[in-house]
Design an enzyme around this catalytic site. Structure first.
Site, PDB file in Angstrom:
ATOM      1  CE  LYS A   3       6.178  75.920  49.228  1.00  0.00           C
ATOM      2  NZ  LYS A   3       5.736  76.865  50.276  1.00  0.00           N
TER       3      LYS A   3
ATOM      4  N   PRO B 212      -3.837  71.246  45.617  1.00  0.00           N
ATOM      5  CG  PRO B 212      -4.979  71.409  47.659  1.00  0.00           C
ATOM      6  CD  PRO B 212      -3.824  70.702  46.998  1.00  0.00           C
TER       7      PRO B 212
ATOM      8  CB  ALA C  99      -3.842  79.843  44.322  1.00  0.00           C
TER       9      ALA C  99
ATOM     10  N   GLY D 288      -0.152  77.775  48.564  1.00  0.00           N
ATOM     11  CA  GLY D 288       1.055  77.854  49.374  1.00  0.00           C
ATOM     12  C   GLY D 288       1.806  76.543  49.432  1.00  0.00           C
TER      13      GLY D 288
ATOM     14  CG  ASP E  10       9.022  79.009  45.537  1.00  0.00           C
ATOM     15  OD1 ASP E  10       9.986  79.462  46.187  1.00  0.00           O
ATOM     16  OD2 ASP E  10       7.828  79.233  45.827  1.00  0.00           O
TER      17      ASP E  10
END
Length: 305
Positions: free
Chosen positions: A29, A113, A115, A117, A155
């Site tokens: 996201k 990837p 860590a 965000g 999340d």
């Protein structure tokens, strides 16, 4: 059953299963807008975020086994495979509650990837719950899954819902909003590490704080005004992350100079995304970014609906 061949991070099919094994794609996201409106007594922050899934996927393969418990494997040796992994936590939560018999082996092929965000850990956990629900015929609705998921991570409920959404509260209060107009997304993650906890703890909220206008962004989306949306995008956490990591601002400016309608940091960083209405321009920018920003991850994709 033979599992389908894994494609190049794309493809319309989200999952395939029989009673004994299953694979599922877990989409990343980005945050089209991110505002923090207050801090709670329990240490969590109240947020208003525009969330958008994109077609960059991790792949999870689940296989039933006779002995109880959850065994997690992954292609990245540094990732935890014990109780510290959200995948294991979510799997054990459902298996303990419903006791379907036996256990699970779960293999994670990590492509998002870490860590970054991009909600990589949360989307893996969400997809694990979706897969177990389907695999064991638990017949839980998304709403029922989300109520369980929030116990493990704020999340994860959004990552069950996916698509375009407004997240409020600590991120668990979700509502549908107008979809983002069609576009291409360039993702660039520099090779730096950012601690989400530290970013939030260093955020200053006072009368001088400049907040992004989330409602205006939603109105732009409602009116299908992509260029206006790109001008109004904002992420309050940039005020903390960019001073600590100036290369994030460099990547944003690079994207704007290379055809992006708008560029923003996702989440607490360090990933930056650019919105393009021309895929060829996005691909050229990707090539240039890989040359300019040493050891960065760069990827061009589109929206996950």
């Amino acid at each position: 059953m033979a599992l389908k061949t894994i494609g190049e991070l794309t493809g319309k099919t989200d999952s395939e299963s029989n009673t004994d094994s299953m694979w599922i794609n877990a989409p990343a996201k980005i945050n089209i807008g991110l505002d923090v409106v207050g801090e709670r007594e329990d240490g969590y922050h109240e947020v208003r975020m525009i969330m958008q899934s994109i077609r960059l996927f991790d792949r999870l393969t689940l296989t039933r086994k006779k002995d109880p418990g959850v065994r997690l494997t992954t292609n990245l040796k540094f990732l935890p495979t014990d109780e510290n992994n959200l995948i294991a936590k979510c799997a054990k939560l459902l298996l303990k509650e419903f006791e379907p018999g036996g256990g699970l082996t779960i293999n994670l092929e990590k492509r998002i990837p870490v860590a970054a965000g991009l909600a990589g850990g949360s989307t893996d956990a969400a997809s694990t719950m979706i897969a177990i629900n389907q695999m064991y015929g638990l017949n839980l609705s998304n709403s029922q899954l989300m109520k369980r998921a929030v116990k493990i991570g704020a999340d994860i409920p959004y990552c069950i819902m996916k698509g375009t959404a407004l997240a409020e509260g600590i991120g668990e209060k979700l509502s549908t909003i107008p979809k983002l107009p069609n576009c291409n997304i360039l993702i660039v993650k520099p090779k730096i590490h950012v601690s989400t906890r530290e970013i939030y703890s260093n955020l200053v909220l006072d009368e001088n704080t400049v907040h992004p206008d989330i409602d205006r962004m939603i109105e732009d989306m409602k009116n299908r005004k992509l260029k206006d949306l790109c001008e109004h995008m904002g992420n309050i956490l940039e005020s903390v992350t960019i001073p600590a990591h100036p290369e994030i601002a460099e990547i944003k400016e690079f994207m704007l100079q290379n055809g992006a309608l708008g560029s923003l940091m996702s989440g607490s960083g360090p990933t930056v995304f650019g919105i393009y209405d021309d895929k060829d321009a996005a691909m050229r920018a990707k090539t240039a970014a890989l040359e300019k920003f040493d050891k960065s991850f760069a990827f061009v994709t589109d929206l996950y609906r």
